[in-house]
Design a protein around this motif. Structure first.
Motif, short mmCIF file in Angstrom:
data_model
loop_
_atom_site.label_atom_id
_atom_site.label_comp_id
_atom_site.label_asym_id
_atom_site.label_seq_id
_atom_site.Cartn_x
_atom_site.Cartn_y
_atom_site.Cartn_z
N ASP A 1 0.78 -1.22 0.04
CA ASP A 1 -0.06 -0.10 -0.03
C ASP A 1 0.79 1.29 0.13
O ASP A 1 1.88 1.18 0.47
N GLN A 2 0.47 2.26 -0.40
CA GLN A 2 1.09 3.67 -0.40
C GLN A 2 1.45 3.94 1.01
O GLN A 2 2.57 4.68 1.24
N GLN A 3 0.55 3.99 1.77
CA GLN A 3 1.05 3.68 3.21
C GLN A 3 0.55 2.74 4.08
O GLN A 3 -0.12 1.82 3.63
N GLY A 4 1.18 2.70 5.25
CA GLY A 4 0.53 1.53 6.36
C GLY A 4 1.48 0.34 5.92
O GLY A 4 2.48 0.55 5.37
N ARG A 5 0.81 -0.94 6.74
CA ARG A 5 1.74 -2.04 6.51
C ARG A 5 1.04 -2.87 5.67
O ARG A 5 1.52 -4.32 5.62
N SER B 1 10.86 -0.27 -3.33
CA SER B 1 9.59 -0.02 -2.86
C SER B 1 8.78 -1.32 -2.12
O SER B 1 8.10 -1.20 -1.09
N PRO C 1 10.98 -1.96 2.75
CA PRO C 1 10.30 -1.72 3.94
C PRO C 1 9.99 -2.89 4.76
O PRO C 1 9.77 -2.91 5.91
N GLN D 1 14.32 9.76 2.45
CA GLN D 1 13.88 9.56 3.99
C GLN D 1 13.62 11.02 4.57
O GLN D 1 12.71 11.46 5.21
N LEU E 1 9.36 14.19 3.10
CA LEU E 1 8.05 13.69 3.67
C LEU E 1 7.11 13.39 2.30
O LEU E 1 6.17 12.50 2.53
N ASP F 1 6.74 9.45 -5.85
CA ASP F 1 6.27 8.14 -6.38
C ASP F 1 7.02 7.72 -7.34
O ASP F 1 6.79 8.21 -8.71
#
Length: 578
Positions: A25-29, A74, A78, A138, A141, A145
């Motif tokens: 996902d673009q954010q989250g886990r 990407s 992570p 990093q 913010l 993409d």
DNA sequence: TTCGCACGCGCC
DNA sequence: AAAGGGCGCGTGCGAA
């Protein structure tokens, strides 16, 4: 029809490895997963995972699939910290795309997922973004993409489509052996993405206090005021001015140095060390010493330590495929240029060891295997290749054998190397013919490829204009044509050596994963690897290295009498390896 | 002030 | 005496 060469596969079950596409996902886990056939057809539905790392770990343990993703940066980086084990295999779309484009003669086309998607759909193709370092990503913010997909495009849809298209293009190679080797290249390059991410995460063990003591001994204490020169450099600077009887000048400025020497009647064409060595003047020696120390201070001094070697690890960022030949590049910290003197600071953790291994005389061995020169292969059947060559053709003079062979691989023509090349041509006509054919192809504007099929870049428009204008005049064609000949001559060897080294890395990381307690790769530099391992496993790691080299040779070159021996050392400190 | 190039040297 | 492939990076320096 089975391919004549096996693909890299830990369980020796080629070629039907299950494939699973992975899109975070673009954010989250979380993220999404999709099972695929070899051809890239979806099988079953999309699996949505709230905890992507847990889902991936479970599937890895159960199926050992080949993971398909847009780019390791990407998709894998992570996850790395949360996965209990490393992933075995992947297909990295971002790395495979330029390999295919190069082979198809579409060199330089944008290579992002979005670009590949756009080409597939007939949309405007977005340019690649400039490469960004990890620190930069990093810091921001709102990191761009990097997939470069048009707004509103579902990344999973694009990953599936681009992967299927890449598999189609891979299958379209007419020659079965060539296809098989290129598939190996794709697998090995992708394995490189895994290894690079893992090495960046692990870091090279680095003792800051050892480094600091060395700097203090060489340069004097760390200056307390930032920007001021360390004592030794300041002293040398003063002594230089005295020796040259000159006004104050900046020894870091080439123009000022040249002028200061010229004022003493010494005309230099450059400030290179080899030129200074020939000058009989006290200032020359001081200048050489100043350059040595200044280099260490600016390139690997305290500022470097603060930026790159914190917390007991040097953490560079590796760029897989960063060099056209397939060698890796690095970003930040000059990872591939650690000076020999600083290797004293690379020390294994307590109870651990470093297994330092390098492929001995890799490039001449690659030439022997590539060209299938039986006589050269006999010299490369083990032991010291140059010594064997010398015994056969140079009356035991090893230096001449080495100089001649290196000259042949780099395209050297000048100096007293002519007679050496003549001997090599006479004794090893097949090998010399191989590099000379590669040179001719380059001079004529053609393309050459590595053993596994990595292509060299085509000539630039400027080059074509130049050689067109020269019209092939002159004894050996225009300068630019000869320069390109040297490039393609070296490319076939350097790039095939990179093929071999990638296969080595792929095999080694797989073997290391089979050992308990996670010995891990911490460094890779063209033909050299360092594994950080618990001491009691060091000998098993050495065996793994030896076996991996043999596997790489078999995979890349098939049956060949040429050996690719690794010289290995088990040490606590990198500096003790040689 | 910022940017790009030349230089020179570290590694293979 | 200089020479010949591939890189990264810090410094100086002139152009923009």
């Amino acid at each position: 029809m089975p391919d004549p060469l096996p693909s890299i596969d830990p369980n020796r079950r080629p070629p039907m490895t299950p494939r699973i596409a992975l899109v975070p996902d673009q954010q989250g886990r979380g993220g999404r997963l999709q099972r695929l056939t070899e051809q890239g057809e979806p099988v079953g539905g999309v699996l949505t995972a709230r905890d992507l790392a847990a889902a991936v770990a479970e599937l890895e343990a159960a199926e050992r699939p080949r993971w398909v993703w847009a780019a390791a940066e990407s998709a894998y980086v992570p996850l790395l910290a949360e996965l209990p084990d490393r992933l075995g295999r992947c297909h990295d779309l971002r790395l495979v795309e330029p390999l295919l484009l190069g082979h198809e003669g579409r060199w330089g086309a944008p290579r992002s997922l979005g670009a590949a998607w756009a080409r597939l759909r007939g949309l405007p193709v977005p340019d690649d973004l400039p490469e960004a370092g990890a620190a930069e990503a990093q810091d921001s913010l709102f990191a761009p993409d990097r997939l470069q997909l048009p707004p509103g495009t579902d990344p999973l849809t694009a990953v599936l489509a681009v992967h299927a298209e890449q598999q189609r293009r891979l299958g379209a190679f007419e020659d079965a052996a060539e296809r098989s080797r290129f598939r190996l290249l794709v697998a090995a390059e992708s394995a490189g993405a895994l290894a690079a991410a893992e090495m960046a995460a692990a870091g090279l063990p680095w003792r800051a206090e050892v480094h600091d003591a060395m700097l203090t001994e060489l340069l004097g204490p760390r200056p307390t005021v930032p920007g001021t020169q360390p004592a030794r450099l300041a002293e040398l600077s003063v002594r230089l001015q005295q020796a040259l009887g000159s006004k104050p000048f900046n020894p870091d400025s080439h123009t000022q140095v040249l002028k200061a020497f010229a004022d003493q009647g010494i005309r230099l064409s450059s400030t290179r060390v080899w030129e200074l060595r020939g000058i009989d003047h006290p200032a020359a020696e001081l200048m050489i010493r100043y350059k040595e120390l200044s280099r260490i201070h600016s390139a690997h001094g305290w500022a470097w330590q603060d930026a790159w070697a914190r917390g007991g690890r040097f953490r560079p960022e590796y760029v897989v495929g960063g060099v056209v030949s397939g060698r890796w590049a690095s970003r930040g910290g000059g990872a591939l240029q650690i000076p020999r003197v600083l290797r004293r600071a690379v020390v294994a953790d307590p109870g651990w060891r470093l297994v330092v291994a390098d492929a001995a005389q890799l490039e001449p061995r690659v030439l022997a295997a590539l060209s299938e020169d039986a006589a050269l292969a006999r010299s490369a059947a083990g032991g010291d290749l140059y010594q064997a060559l010398a015994a056969t053709a140079f009356h035991g003079e090893r230096d001449k054998a080495k100089l001649g062979l290196l000259g042949a691989m780099y395209g050297q023509t000048s100096g007293d190397i002519g007679p050496l090349l003549a001997i090599l041509r006479q004794r090893y006509p097949v090998a010399m013919g191989y590099v000379e054919a590669a040179a001719r192809t380059g001079e004529e504007g053609g393309i050459v490829r590595s053993r596994l099929g990595r292509s060299c870049p085509p000539p630039s428009d400027a080059w074509l204009d130049l050689t067109e204008a020269a019209g092939g005049e002159g004894e050996q064609g225009p300068r630019s044509a000869r320069a390109r000949g040297r490039f393609t001559r070296n490319f076939v060897i350097q790039a095939s050596a990179a093929d071999w080294a990638l296969a080595l890395i792929a095999a080694l990381r797989r073997r290391l994963a089979e050992l308990p307690d996670h010995p891990h790769l911490v460094f890779f530099q063209h033909d050299e690897v360092i594994v950080h391992t618990p001491a009691e496993l060091a000998e098993q790691v050495v065996s793994a290295v030896t076996e991996s080299a043999a596997e790489a040779s078999r995979l890349v070159f098939g049956p060949t009498p040429v050996q690719f021996p690794m010289s290995t050392a088990v040490v606590e400190c990198y500096a003790d390896a040689k």
